[in-house]
Design an enzyme around this catalytic site. Structure first.
Site, PDB file in Angstrom:
ATOM      1  N   GLU A  59       0.763  -1.373   0.130  1.00  0.00           N
ATOM      2  CA  GLU A  59       0.046  -0.060   0.077  1.00  0.00           C
ATOM      3  C   GLU A  59       0.821   1.112   0.047  1.00  0.00           C
ATOM      4  O   GLU A  59       2.193   1.097   0.704  1.00  0.00           O
ATOM      5  CB  GLU A  59      -0.902   0.148   1.239  1.00  0.00           C
ATOM      6  CG  GLU A  59      -1.722   1.544   1.199  1.00  0.00           C
ATOM      7  CD  GLU A  59      -2.759   1.297   2.174  1.00  0.00           C
ATOM      8  OE1 GLU A  59      -2.884   0.561   3.280  1.00  0.00           O
ATOM      9  OE2 GLU A  59      -3.533   2.465   2.265  1.00  0.00           O
ATOM     10  N   ASN A 118      -4.439   5.115  -2.055  1.00  0.00           N
ATOM     11  CA  ASN A 118      -5.976   5.474  -1.418  1.00  0.00           C
ATOM     12  C   ASN A 118      -6.519   6.625  -2.505  1.00  0.00           C
ATOM     13  O   ASN A 118      -5.584   7.434  -2.992  1.00  0.00           O
ATOM     14  CB  ASN A 118      -5.435   6.128  -0.081  1.00  0.00           C
ATOM     15  CG  ASN A 118      -4.955   4.828   0.942  1.00  0.00           C
ATOM     16  OD1 ASN A 118      -5.811   4.331   1.425  1.00  0.00           O
ATOM     17  ND2 ASN A 118      -3.766   4.826   1.154  1.00  0.00           N
ATOM     18  N   GLU A 150      -8.112   2.141  -2.920  1.00  0.00           N
ATOM     19  CA  GLU A 150      -8.595   2.036  -1.557  1.00  0.00           C
ATOM     20  C   GLU A 150      -9.441   3.163  -1.231  1.00  0.00           C
ATOM     21  O   GLU A 150      -9.126   4.182  -1.394  1.00  0.00           O
ATOM     22  CB  GLU A 150      -7.401   1.989  -0.526  1.00  0.00           C
ATOM     23  CG  GLU A 150      -6.720   0.792  -0.784  1.00  0.00           C
ATOM     24  CD  GLU A 150      -5.541   0.568   0.498  1.00  0.00           C
ATOM     25  OE1 GLU A 150      -5.980   1.152   1.366  1.00  0.00           O
ATOM     26  OE2 GLU A 150      -4.944  -0.513   0.461  1.00  0.00           O
ATOM     27  N   ASP A 180     -11.644   0.510   2.466  1.00  0.00           N
ATOM     28  CA  ASP A 180     -10.709   0.803   3.450  1.00  0.00           C
ATOM     29  C   ASP A 180     -11.577   1.051   4.848  1.00  0.00           C
ATOM     30  O   ASP A 180     -12.633   1.520   4.845  1.00  0.00           O
ATOM     31  CB  ASP A 180      -9.939   2.110   3.072  1.00  0.00           C
ATOM     32  CG  ASP A 180      -8.613   1.956   3.865  1.00  0.00           C
ATOM     33  OD1 ASP A 180      -8.052   1.185   4.489  1.00  0.00           O
ATOM     34  OD2 ASP A 180      -7.661   2.888   3.194  1.00  0.00           O
ATOM     35  N   GLU A 237      -6.116  -5.023   8.796  1.00  0.00           N
ATOM     36  CA  GLU A 237      -5.246  -3.684   9.027  1.00  0.00           C
ATOM     37  C   GLU A 237      -4.727  -3.612  10.451  1.00  0.00           C
ATOM     38  O   GLU A 237      -5.475  -3.920  11.533  1.00  0.00           O
ATOM     39  CB  GLU A 237      -6.052  -2.523   8.809  1.00  0.00           C
ATOM     40  CG  GLU A 237      -6.270  -2.077   7.279  1.00  0.00           C
ATOM     41  CD  GLU A 237      -6.630  -0.840   7.199  1.00  0.00           C
ATOM     42  OE1 GLU A 237      -6.021   0.323   6.729  1.00  0.00           O
ATOM     43  OE2 GLU A 237      -7.845  -0.587   7.469  1.00  0.00           O
TER      44      GLU A 237
HETATM   45  P1  C2E Z   1      -5.450   3.814   5.742  1.00  0.00           P
HETATM   46  O1  C2E Z   1      -5.300   3.828   4.009  1.00  0.00           O
HETATM   47  O2  C2E Z   1      -6.219   3.071   6.620  1.00  0.00           O
HETATM   48  O3  C2E Z   1      -3.744   3.335   6.027  1.00  0.00           O
HETATM   49  C1  C2E Z   1      -3.588   2.754   7.213  1.00  0.00           C
HETATM   50  C2  C2E Z   1      -2.930   3.692   8.124  1.00  0.00           C
HETATM   51  O4  C2E Z   1      -2.684   2.787   9.257  1.00  0.00           O
HETATM   52  C3  C2E Z   1      -1.338   4.120   7.737  1.00  0.00           C
HETATM   53  O5  C2E Z   1      -1.495   5.606   8.376  1.00  0.00           O
HETATM   54  C4  C2E Z   1      -0.203   3.302   8.256  1.00  0.00           C
HETATM   55  O6  C2E Z   1       0.768   4.073   8.567  1.00  0.00           O
HETATM   56  C5  C2E Z   1      -1.073   2.830   9.589  1.00  0.00           C
HETATM   57  N1  C2E Z   1      -0.700   1.812  10.025  1.00  0.00           N
HETATM   58  C6  C2E Z   1      -0.051   0.688   9.424  1.00  0.00           C
HETATM   59  N2  C2E Z   1       0.160  -0.500  10.250  1.00  0.00           N
HETATM   60  C7  C2E Z   1      -0.197  -0.092  11.364  1.00  0.00           C
HETATM   61  C8  C2E Z   1      -0.328  -0.739  12.663  1.00  0.00           C
HETATM   62  O7  C2E Z   1       0.215  -2.042  12.791  1.00  0.00           O
HETATM   63  N3  C2E Z   1      -0.784   0.014  13.704  1.00  0.00           N
HETATM   64  C9  C2E Z   1      -1.110   1.230  13.702  1.00  0.00           C
HETATM   65  N4  C2E Z   1      -1.662   2.077  14.679  1.00  0.00           N
HETATM   66  N5  C2E Z   1      -1.162   1.933  12.469  1.00  0.00           N
HETATM   67  C10 C2E Z   1      -0.634   1.417  11.472  1.00  0.00           C
HETATM   68  P2  C2E Z   1      -0.701   6.756   7.821  1.00  0.00           P
HETATM   69  O8  C2E Z   1       0.369   6.618   6.637  1.00  0.00           O
HETATM   70  O9  C2E Z   1      -0.442   8.093   8.754  1.00  0.00           O
HETATM   71  O10 C2E Z   1      -1.967   7.280   6.961  1.00  0.00           O
HETATM   72  C11 C2E Z   1      -3.513   7.634   7.358  1.00  0.00           C
HETATM   73  C12 C2E Z   1      -4.479   7.745   6.302  1.00  0.00           C
HETATM   74  O11 C2E Z   1      -4.261   8.650   5.339  1.00  0.00           O
HETATM   75  C13 C2E Z   1      -4.769   6.311   5.677  1.00  0.00           C
HETATM   76  O12 C2E Z   1      -5.304   5.522   6.323  1.00  0.00           O
HETATM   77  C14 C2E Z   1      -5.516   7.117   4.096  1.00  0.00           C
HETATM   78  O13 C2E Z   1      -6.783   6.995   4.792  1.00  0.00           O
HETATM   79  C15 C2E Z   1      -4.861   8.650   4.249  1.00  0.00           C
HETATM   80  N6  C2E Z   1      -3.765   8.486   3.177  1.00  0.00           N
HETATM   81  C16 C2E Z   1      -2.625   8.175   2.947  1.00  0.00           C
HETATM   82  N7  C2E Z   1      -1.919   8.340   1.933  1.00  0.00           N
HETATM   83  C17 C2E Z   1      -2.930   8.828   1.192  1.00  0.00           C
HETATM   84  C18 C2E Z   1      -3.148   9.468  -0.267  1.00  0.00           C
HETATM   85  O14 C2E Z   1      -2.155   9.285  -1.066  1.00  0.00           O
HETATM   86  N8  C2E Z   1      -4.115   9.801  -0.646  1.00  0.00           N
HETATM   87  C19 C2E Z   1      -5.382   9.821   0.184  1.00  0.00           C
HETATM   88  N9  C2E Z   1      -6.740  10.090  -0.285  1.00  0.00           N
HETATM   89  N10 C2E Z   1      -5.251   9.485   1.264  1.00  0.00           N
HETATM   90  C20 C2E Z   1      -4.318   8.828   2.086  1.00  0.00           C
HETATM   91 MG    MG Z   2      -7.122   1.839   6.430  1.00  0.00          MG
HETATM   92 MG    MG Z   3      -5.699   2.508   2.916  1.00  0.00          MG
HETATM   93 MG    MG Z   4      -7.287   3.501   8.345  1.00  0.00          MG
END
Ligand code: C2E
Ligand code: MG
Ligand code: MG
Ligand code: MG
Length: 283
Positions: A59, A118, A150, A180, A237
């Site tokens: 991802e 995403n 996603e 997601d 996740e």
């Molecule tokens: P998401 O798509 O649900 O991505 C998973 C989030 O959970 C990511 O946070 C990831 O770093 C984090 N994560 C992964 N494994 C674990 C774990 O074991 N424990 C915990 N506590 N967290 C974990 P991140 O990178 O801060 O991204 C947050 C959200 O931001 C993403 O949730 C997604 O909704 C959004 N996002 C990230 N990149 C993009 C993008 O390019 N475009 C858009 N529209 N949204 C994005």
């Molecule tokens: Mg997610």
């Molecule tokens: Mg995601």
């Molecule tokens: Mg999430």
């Protein structure tokens, strides 16, 4: 200067910036400049197929390293981009970077992976979104069949015709769709069969009391059965512990991602992990 245009509190101990909603818009110009200056990049987090213990997918998660503020959380700058009317630009940049990094990872690993990106609701309903994604994949020479979009549960729940049309067009072209953060919205289970999706990403909230609570375990088991019946794969996740991983395997969950396996990493770092060769799941 942006420093005065917003208040920035460092989230305790995490070195992350939290912006007040009111002042996010002060960052739009910074983001425009940052996109041009290469401040935005992606990290890749592997998705592990539990049957084979191999990283079969990644991802892409967007990162923005602001020169003064440090790393701004993606949900913050996605909101900045949406409010500032530059979500298409951000999305296009992320897609291009993600494809380039996924190509590099495949090269390093010598095998195919699929790539998840995403998309926000606001972006999905944009003019010709599906056509733009297909053109971008084509330009990046990334196969649609190895691409997963996603979208959050709430986006699909809203049943916006433009969003549903975009998803249908993409799926007809071989792109797969993942719901997601499933379980955080209010989707009725009775409509699960109507979701235009191939994967269901089970929000980490589901795992918080796994495997200690038998009721919770039963719920996950039932959801896995239901999804199997509907031909949807479930991706768990936020798997953080060996116990959760073991329980998910026992329940027959298709795949999983989380800190237990690997954190999101820049492509060069991920290429050098144990997942290069399939990897073993840590005990
Ligand atoms: P998401 O798509 O649900 O991505 C998973 C989030 O959970 C990511 O946070 C990831 O770093 C984090 N994560 C992964 N494994 C674990 C774990 O074991 N424990 C915990 N506590 N967290 C974990 P991140 O990178 O801060 O991204 C947050 C959200 O931001 C993403 O949730 C997604 O909704 C959004 N996002 C990230 N990149 C993009 C993008 O390019 N475009 C858009 N529209 N949204 C994005
Ligand atoms: Mg997610
Ligand atoms: Mg995601
Ligand atoms: Mg999430």
């Amino acid at each position: 200067r942006t420093d005065t245009a917003l208040y920035a509190a460092k989230a305790a101990g995490r070195g992350r910036t939290v912006l007040s909603e009111r002042r996010r818009h002060g960052l739009v110009d910074d983001l425009v400049r940052g996109l041009d200056a290469g401040e935005v990049h992606v990290e890749l987090q592997p998705i592990i197929e539990l049957g084979s213990h191999r990283a079969v997918a990644v991802e892409a998660l967007a990162r923005w390293d602001h020169p003064d503020l440090g790393r701004v959380p993606p949900l913050e700058f996605v909101a900045v981009a949406e409010d500032g009317g530059i979500i298409d630009r951000l999305g296009a940049t992320v897609l291009r970077l993600a494809c380039a990094d996924a190509h590099a990872l495949q090269e390093a690993w010598g095998r195919r992976v699929s790539l998840g990106v995403n998309v926000s609701g606001r972006e999905l309903v944009g003019q010709d979104y599906a056509a733009r994604v297909l053109a971008a994949l084509d330009a990046a020479d990334w196969p649609t069949t190895q691409f997963v979009l996603e979208v959050t549960e709430s986006v699909v729940e809203a049943s916006d015709p433009a969003a549903l049309r975009a998803l249908a067009t993409l799926r007809a072209s071989g792109v797969r769709v993942a719901i997601d953060d499933f379980g955080t919205g209010y989707s009725s289970l009775s409509r699960l069969d109507e979701l235009p999706a191939d994967f269901l990403k089970l929000d980490r909230q589901f795992l918080t009391s796994l495997p200690t609570s038998t009721r919770r375990t039963g719920m996950v088991r039932a959801l896995l059965d239901l999804c199997a019946e509907l031909g949807m794969h479930v991706v768990a996740e936020g798997v953080e512990t060996a116990e959760q991983a073991a329980m998910l395997e026992e329940l027959g969950c298709h795949s999983a991602q989380g800190y237990h396996y690997e954190r999101p990493l820049p492509v060069a770092a991920l290429a050098a992990t144990r997942w290069a060769t399939g990897g073993t799941v840590p005990a």
